[in-house]
Design a protein around this motif. Structure first.
Motif, mmCIF file in Angstrom:
data_model
loop_
_atom_site.group_PDB
_atom_site.id
_atom_site.type_symbol
_atom_site.label_atom_id
_atom_site.label_comp_id
_atom_site.label_asym_id
_atom_site.label_seq_id
_atom_site.Cartn_x
_atom_site.Cartn_y
_atom_site.Cartn_z
ATOM 1 N N CYS A 15 30.159 48.578 50.471
ATOM 2 C CA CYS A 15 31.394 49.113 49.418
ATOM 3 C C CYS A 15 31.852 50.298 50.339
ATOM 4 O O CYS A 15 33.018 50.631 50.226
ATOM 5 C CB CYS A 15 31.069 49.690 48.174
ATOM 6 N N ASN A 33 35.528 39.909 47.994
ATOM 7 C CA ASN A 33 35.027 39.437 46.660
ATOM 8 C C ASN A 33 33.889 39.818 45.919
ATOM 9 O O ASN A 33 33.615 39.579 44.857
ATOM 10 C CB ASN A 33 35.060 37.984 46.758
ATOM 11 N N LYS A 35 31.969 43.412 44.093
ATOM 12 C CA LYS A 35 32.318 44.653 43.407
ATOM 13 C C LYS A 35 31.331 45.929 43.543
ATOM 14 O O LYS A 35 30.179 45.375 44.110
ATOM 15 C CB LYS A 35 32.226 44.438 41.945
ATOM 16 N N CYS A 36 31.669 47.094 43.671
ATOM 17 C CA CYS A 36 30.784 48.136 43.801
ATOM 18 C C CYS A 36 30.223 48.478 42.304
ATOM 19 O O CYS A 36 31.009 48.642 41.432
ATOM 20 C CB CYS A 36 31.378 49.244 44.565
ATOM 21 N N GLN A 37 28.875 48.626 42.327
ATOM 22 C CA GLN A 37 28.396 49.245 40.859
ATOM 23 C C GLN A 37 28.517 50.827 41.051
ATOM 24 O O GLN A 37 27.858 51.459 41.781
ATOM 25 C CB GLN A 37 26.819 48.695 40.988
ATOM 26 N N GLU A 211 29.769 50.644 35.842
ATOM 27 C CA GLU A 211 30.828 49.769 35.923
ATOM 28 C C GLU A 211 30.794 49.247 37.353
ATOM 29 O O GLU A 211 30.547 49.714 38.183
ATOM 30 C CB GLU A 211 32.082 50.463 35.642
ATOM 31 N N ASP A 212 31.324 47.863 37.338
ATOM 32 C CA ASP A 212 31.634 47.227 38.413
ATOM 33 C C ASP A 212 33.011 47.260 38.903
ATOM 34 O O ASP A 212 33.999 46.912 38.126
ATOM 35 C CB ASP A 212 31.066 45.559 38.391
ATOM 36 N N GLU A 213 33.309 47.914 40.039
ATOM 37 C CA GLU A 213 34.805 48.128 40.466
ATOM 38 C C GLU A 213 34.917 47.707 42.028
ATOM 39 O O GLU A 213 34.030 47.600 42.680
ATOM 40 C CB GLU A 213 34.830 49.667 40.130
ATOM 41 N N ASP A 214 36.300 47.775 42.236
ATOM 42 C CA ASP A 214 36.568 47.319 43.677
ATOM 43 C C ASP A 214 36.239 48.469 44.703
ATOM 44 O O ASP A 214 36.363 48.033 45.715
ATOM 45 C CB ASP A 214 38.202 47.124 43.690
ATOM 46 N N GLU A 215 36.154 49.862 44.147
ATOM 47 C CA GLU A 215 35.925 50.838 45.201
ATOM 48 C C GLU A 215 35.007 51.553 44.848
ATOM 49 O O GLU A 215 34.429 52.017 43.592
ATOM 50 C CB GLU A 215 36.977 51.465 45.738
#
Length: 368
Positions: A15, A33, A35-37, A211-215
């Motif tokens: 990430c 593709n 996600k960052c936790q 939360e799983d997010e893009d950054e």
């Protein structure tokens, strides 16, 4: 170096890579593709008693003892303190108000909380855990995990660190409520100049969400330091619990908070070392920090630390003039103010730094 703790998995470390750090195009496409936790602070709340006193209250109090306290209060930038005069107020009732405020801001119901951590060094009970009593008051009869922690003035940051790491590693947990509370007025000796002049009562709480997010953002890492050279300087109770209960200590002063003044000139150096280690280990520099939150005990030491780091005073928040020093809750009172006044912006790296009796210190790194 990845913006994460040493315990992070390879997948999580991805990430943090810039395009130049990827070994091949396939790795870049795969990461696109993923996600960052993240463990994010999604709500904060504070509470203080209604009874507010100003410096004149303490000047008049100590004048009767022929003791001058104006210099100390001026040095530490004190103006007001909130001291409870409600005989029914406890660390638990205060924590209840702060917790409800944090849950409301986070738009989370107590029924959705998986973990509750309660930090206090003025507990109402040692059994059961104050966290369980607080849970009952909040209306959540069943929860996966609830416990107390006590690292004195460092307690709430320690709890925030622990809760973040539990959420990171336990797939069953998603939301955590972290609460701190100090009812110093019920434990203090009014003969103790250093503590009585400085401390106030307050509670604070934060809600954490996985939360799983893009950054990558939210909780990043923490560093710690503990030494024993001051372990006899700040005692509560002065005589020790076993002697009070078993030996029926009668001297009221021995049942209360005791502070033997010591040379605290090392405080700013410890904070600087922790912040430099924390930023270096996570691939940034102190200059990259958007805001720095410190213990609200000593503004001069905060300024000394910022001077040594080469950081402008505008990058910190001080509320110790309004609330006095509120021990374990003080960094979160400042964080709450910084968040609600827009001093912390999206994308900012923020350190939370404090110190507890003994001495023990920590610095936490978040990205908002």
């Amino acid at each position: 170096m990845p913006l994460y703790s040493a315990a992070a998995s390879d997948m999580e470390n991805l990430c943090f890579k810039s395009p130049a750090q990827y070994t091949n195009i396939s790795e870049m496409i795969g990461v696109a593709n993923m996600k960052c936790q993240n463990i994010n602070i999604i709500g904060a709340g504070i509470y203080h008693p209604k009874n507010r006193v100003d410096n004149q209250y303490f000047i008049d109090h100590y004048k009767k003892m022929d003791i001058e306290v104006e210099g100390l209060m001026k040095h530490l930038k004190r103006e007001y303190r909130y001291l409870s005069d409600d005989p029914d107020e406890t660390a638990i009732t205060m924590g209840n108000y702060a917790a409800k405020a944090a849950l409301k801001e986070a738009n989370v119901d107590i029924q959705d909380i998986d973990l509750l951590v309660f930090a206090t060094d003025t507990p109402e009970y040692t059994s059961p855990a104050n966290a369980i009593k607080l849970l009952d008051v909040l209306g959540g009869p069943t929860i996966q995990m609830a416990y107390d922690t006590n690292a004195n003035c460092l307690g709430l940051l320690t709890a925030l660190d622990q809760a973040s790491r539990i959420l990171m590693t336990n797939k069953r947990f998603k939301n955590a409520l972290v609460v701190g509370s100090i009812l110093f007025s019920s434990f203090t000796s009014k003969n103790d100049v250093v503590s009585y002049v400085n401390f106030g009562d307050a509670a604070a709480a934060v809600v954490l969400k996985k939360e799983d997010e893009d950054e990558k953002r939210g909780f990043i890492d923490s560093v710690h330091m503990t030494q024993t050279s001051e372990c006899d300087n700040i005692l509560m109770p002065k005589a020790g619990f076993s002697k009070i209960i078993r030996d029926k200590v009668m001297d009221e002063e021995n049942k209360k908070w005791y502070w033997d003044p010591f040379d605290g000139s090392f405080i700013s150096d410890i904070w600087v070392n922790l912040i430099e280690d924390l930023t270096r280990d996570n691939g940034i520099t102190p200059a990259d920090l958007g805001h720095l939150i410190f213990s609200q005990f000593t503004l001069p030491d905060t300024h000394l630390a910022l001077d040594k780091l080469g950081i402008d005073y505008s990058k910190t928040t001080y509320v110790g003039n309004e609330f006095g020093y509120t021990g374990t809750t003080s960094p979160i009172l400042a964080l709450d103010r910084a968040l609600k006044t827009g001093k912390i912006k999206k994308g900012d790296y923020v350190t939370l730094c404090s110190m507890g009796a003994g001495t023990t210190a920590s610095a936490l790194l978040f990205r908002f």
